[in-house]
Design a protein around this motif. Structure first.
Motif, PDB file in Angstrom:
ATOM      1  N   GLU A 109       0.957  -1.291  -0.021  1.00  0.00           N
ATOM      2  CA  GLU A 109       0.103  -0.052  -0.128  1.00  0.00           C
ATOM      3  C   GLU A 109       0.792   1.461   0.026  1.00  0.00           C
ATOM      4  OE1 GLU A 109      -3.465   2.273  -0.185  1.00  0.00           O
ATOM      5  OE2 GLU A 109      -3.124   0.260  -0.583  1.00  0.00           O
ATOM      6  N   PHE A 110       1.840   1.259   0.613  1.00  0.00           N
ATOM      7  CA  PHE A 110       2.913   2.351   0.864  1.00  0.00           C
ATOM      8  C   PHE A 110       3.320   2.450  -0.785  1.00  0.00           C
ATOM      9  CE2 PHE A 110       7.317   3.676   0.936  1.00  0.00           C
ATOM     10  CZ  PHE A 110       7.293   5.007   1.314  1.00  0.00           C
ATOM     11  N   SER A 111       3.704   1.437  -1.381  1.00  0.00           N
ATOM     12  CA  SER A 111       4.420   1.591  -2.528  1.00  0.00           C
ATOM     13  C   SER A 111       3.380   2.136  -3.678  1.00  0.00           C
ATOM     14  CB  SER A 111       4.935   0.126  -3.207  1.00  0.00           C
ATOM     15  OG  SER A 111       5.477   0.157  -4.619  1.00  0.00           O
ATOM     16  N   LYS A 112       2.036   1.845  -3.482  1.00  0.00           N
ATOM     17  CA  LYS A 112       1.072   2.086  -4.293  1.00  0.00           C
ATOM     18  C   LYS A 112       0.750   3.836  -4.187  1.00  0.00           C
ATOM     19  CE  LYS A 112      -3.798   1.284  -5.319  1.00  0.00           C
ATOM     20  NZ  LYS A 112      -5.003   0.447  -4.727  1.00  0.00           N
ATOM     21  N   LYS A 113       0.780   4.096  -2.919  1.00  0.00           N
ATOM     22  CA  LYS A 113       0.383   5.717  -2.806  1.00  0.00           C
ATOM     23  C   LYS A 113       1.826   6.338  -3.370  1.00  0.00           C
ATOM     24  CE  LYS A 113      -2.718   5.523   0.834  1.00  0.00           C
ATOM     25  NZ  LYS A 113      -3.220   5.551   2.130  1.00  0.00           N
ATOM     26  N   LEU A 114       3.152   5.887  -3.180  1.00  0.00           N
ATOM     27  CA  LEU A 114       4.406   6.651  -3.284  1.00  0.00           C
ATOM     28  C   LEU A 114       4.388   6.609  -4.684  1.00  0.00           C
ATOM     29  CD1 LEU A 114       7.011   7.352  -2.284  1.00  0.00           C
ATOM     30  CD2 LEU A 114       7.919   5.127  -2.814  1.00  0.00           C
ATOM     31  N   THR A 115       3.942   5.724  -5.781  1.00  0.00           N
ATOM     32  CA  THR A 115       3.882   5.415  -7.042  1.00  0.00           C
ATOM     33  C   THR A 115       2.807   6.328  -7.478  1.00  0.00           C
ATOM     34  OG1 THR A 115       4.923   3.223  -7.029  1.00  0.00           O
ATOM     35  CG2 THR A 115       3.884   3.915  -9.223  1.00  0.00           C
ATOM     36  N   LYS A 116       1.453   6.353  -7.216  1.00  0.00           N
ATOM     37  CA  LYS A 116       0.469   6.973  -7.772  1.00  0.00           C
ATOM     38  C   LYS A 116      -0.172   8.195  -7.511  1.00  0.00           C
ATOM     39  CE  LYS A 116      -1.122   2.230  -9.187  1.00  0.00           C
ATOM     40  NZ  LYS A 116      -1.205   2.120 -10.528  1.00  0.00           N
ATOM     41  N   GLN A 118       0.078  12.110  -6.824  1.00  0.00           N
ATOM     42  CA  GLN A 118       0.753  13.280  -7.471  1.00  0.00           C
ATOM     43  C   GLN A 118       0.177  14.438  -6.722  1.00  0.00           C
ATOM     44  OE1 GLN A 118       0.209  13.008 -11.857  1.00  0.00           O
ATOM     45  NE2 GLN A 118       0.678  10.921 -11.772  1.00  0.00           N
ATOM     46  N   GLY A 119       1.220  15.481  -7.070  1.00  0.00           N
ATOM     47  CA  GLY A 119       0.862  16.982  -6.721  1.00  0.00           C
ATOM     48  C   GLY A 119       0.627  17.180  -5.311  1.00  0.00           C
ATOM     49  N   GLU A 120      -0.297  17.910  -5.120  1.00  0.00           N
ATOM     50  CA  GLU A 120      -0.709  18.038  -3.556  1.00  0.00           C
ATOM     51  C   GLU A 120      -0.923  17.175  -2.773  1.00  0.00           C
ATOM     52  OE1 GLU A 120      -3.370  21.316  -1.104  1.00  0.00           O
ATOM     53  OE2 GLU A 120      -2.984  21.749  -3.041  1.00  0.00           O
ATOM     54  N   GLU A 121      -1.900  16.200  -3.577  1.00  0.00           N
ATOM     55  CA  GLU A 121      -2.107  14.939  -2.544  1.00  0.00           C
ATOM     56  C   GLU A 121      -0.996  13.993  -2.333  1.00  0.00           C
ATOM     57  OE1 GLU A 121      -5.397  11.346  -3.189  1.00  0.00           O
ATOM     58  OE2 GLU A 121      -4.585  12.174  -5.020  1.00  0.00           O
ATOM     59  N   PHE A 122       0.060  13.762  -3.037  1.00  0.00           N
ATOM     60  CA  PHE A 122       1.381  13.293  -2.870  1.00  0.00           C
ATOM     61  C   PHE A 122       2.091  13.988  -1.527  1.00  0.00           C
ATOM     62  CE2 PHE A 122       5.997  12.678  -3.159  1.00  0.00           C
ATOM     63  CZ  PHE A 122       6.152  11.441  -2.594  1.00  0.00           C
ATOM     64  N   HIS A 123       2.234  15.375  -1.882  1.00  0.00           N
ATOM     65  CA  HIS A 123       2.915  16.377  -0.813  1.00  0.00           C
ATOM     66  C   HIS A 123       2.294  16.100   0.409  1.00  0.00           C
ATOM     67  CE1 HIS A 123       3.809  19.940   1.347  1.00  0.00           C
ATOM     68  NE2 HIS A 123       4.883  20.079   0.815  1.00  0.00           N
ATOM     69  N   ASN A 124       1.168  16.066   0.730  1.00  0.00           N
ATOM     70  CA  ASN A 124       0.338  15.896   2.134  1.00  0.00           C
ATOM     71  C   ASN A 124       0.570  14.634   2.409  1.00  0.00           C
ATOM     72  OD1 ASN A 124      -0.281  18.736   1.805  1.00  0.00           O
ATOM     73  ND2 ASN A 124      -2.387  18.212   0.921  1.00  0.00           N
ATOM     74  N   TRP A 125       0.509  13.776   1.780  1.00  0.00           N
ATOM     75  CA  TRP A 125       0.540  12.075   2.207  1.00  0.00           C
ATOM     76  C   TRP A 125       2.011  12.006   2.589  1.00  0.00           C
ATOM     77  CZ3 TRP A 125       3.675   8.431  -0.186  1.00  0.00           C
ATOM     78  CH2 TRP A 125       3.554   7.196   0.250  1.00  0.00           C
ATOM     79  N   ILE A 126       2.994  12.328   1.820  1.00  0.00           N
ATOM     80  CA  ILE A 126       4.533  11.940   2.044  1.00  0.00           C
ATOM     81  C   ILE A 126       4.837  12.628   3.453  1.00  0.00           C
ATOM     82  CG2 ILE A 126       5.819  13.808   0.554  1.00  0.00           C
ATOM     83  CD1 ILE A 126       6.712   9.992   1.198  1.00  0.00           C
ATOM     84  N   ALA A 127       4.397  13.917   3.675  1.00  0.00           N
ATOM     85  CA  ALA A 127       4.608  14.744   4.657  1.00  0.00           C
ATOM     86  C   ALA A 127       4.307  14.034   6.049  1.00  0.00           C
ATOM     87  CB  ALA A 127       4.234  16.212   4.568  1.00  0.00           C
ATOM     88  N   THR A 128       2.989  13.237   6.024  1.00  0.00           N
ATOM     89  CA  THR A 128       2.537  12.750   6.993  1.00  0.00           C
ATOM     90  C   THR A 128       3.024  11.388   7.491  1.00  0.00           C
ATOM     91  OG1 THR A 128       0.242  13.668   6.346  1.00  0.00           O
ATOM     92  CG2 THR A 128       0.233  11.883   7.831  1.00  0.00           C
ATOM     93  N   VAL A 129       3.603  10.569   6.150  1.00  0.00           N
ATOM     94  CA  VAL A 129       4.004   9.267   6.837  1.00  0.00           C
ATOM     95  C   VAL A 129       5.605   9.143   6.572  1.00  0.00           C
ATOM     96  CG1 VAL A 129       2.169   8.093   5.763  1.00  0.00           C
ATOM     97  CG2 VAL A 129       4.140   8.574   4.341  1.00  0.00           C
TER      98      VAL A 129
END
Length: 196
Positions: A109-116, A118-129
């Protein structure tokens, strides 16, 4: 030392030692020279840093080539746990092995989010995890010392620690590992031709 200077507390400790081996029957031990001692990345490593990780009972993965963390690759990757067989696994769970299926689901699941994402959604997620500043400091040291045999070039030689077994709610830490190919020791591999 360089990792410590830049606040990369995830790097293993190392030191040097002079090594003698005593062979039964010999009158004196045989001197083998100077060796490097490197802290093992294992459950004890995690436990020693539990205050910084926030926990010490969860999922430590050893990642070796081709551990791209790309969702399209990880679905077919060799993922397993450390069963002392010596088998080669791209992603090998070193701790919490009794909960392998949940740990694997978290990694995928981490890999899925890391790969898929993008943009602000990715920025917010990666800053959280992830502690992004710690990750960037780790990679700054890797680049400075010419570490070509790691994630950025070879999808190799790193660990990941998830400080919770929850599939969504965790912090993940990249742990640098295996620095024998640095400071000009290189060959043509991956995206670089001369890391020195």
């Amino acid at each position: 030392d360089l990792f410590r200077r830049y606040g990369v507390w995830t790097a293993a400790y190392s030191s040097y030692c002079r090594l003698w081996i005593h062979v039964e029957g010999d009158t004196k031990p045989a001197y083998y020279g100077v060796y490097e001692m490197i802290e093992a990345i294992d459950d004890k490593y995690v436990k020693r840093r539990k205050d910084m990780f926030g926990d010490h009972k969860h999922n430590l993965w050893k990642c070796v080539s081709p551990a791209t963390l790309n969702y399209n690759d990880i679905k077919d990757a060799n993922i397993g746990w450390d069963d002392d067989s010596g088998a080669y696994r791209t992603y090998e769970l070193k701790t919490n092995t009794e909960n392998f299926e949940a740990a694997k689901a978290q990694l995928v699941e981490f890999s899925k989010k890391l790969t898929k994402l993008q943009g602000e959604e990715f920025h917010n997620w990666i800053a959280t995890v992830c502690d992004v500043k710690l990750l960037l400091r780790t990679y700054a040291v890797n680049v400075v010392v010419g570490m070509w045999d790691d994630y950025w070039n070879n999808a190799n030689n790193y660990y990941l620690y998830f400080n919770s077994s929850d599939k969504e709610n965790y912090k993940v830490f990249l742990i640098p590992f295996d620095y024998d190919n640095t400071l000009g020791t290189s060959h043509n591999c991956g995206i670089q031709g001369d890391s020195g």
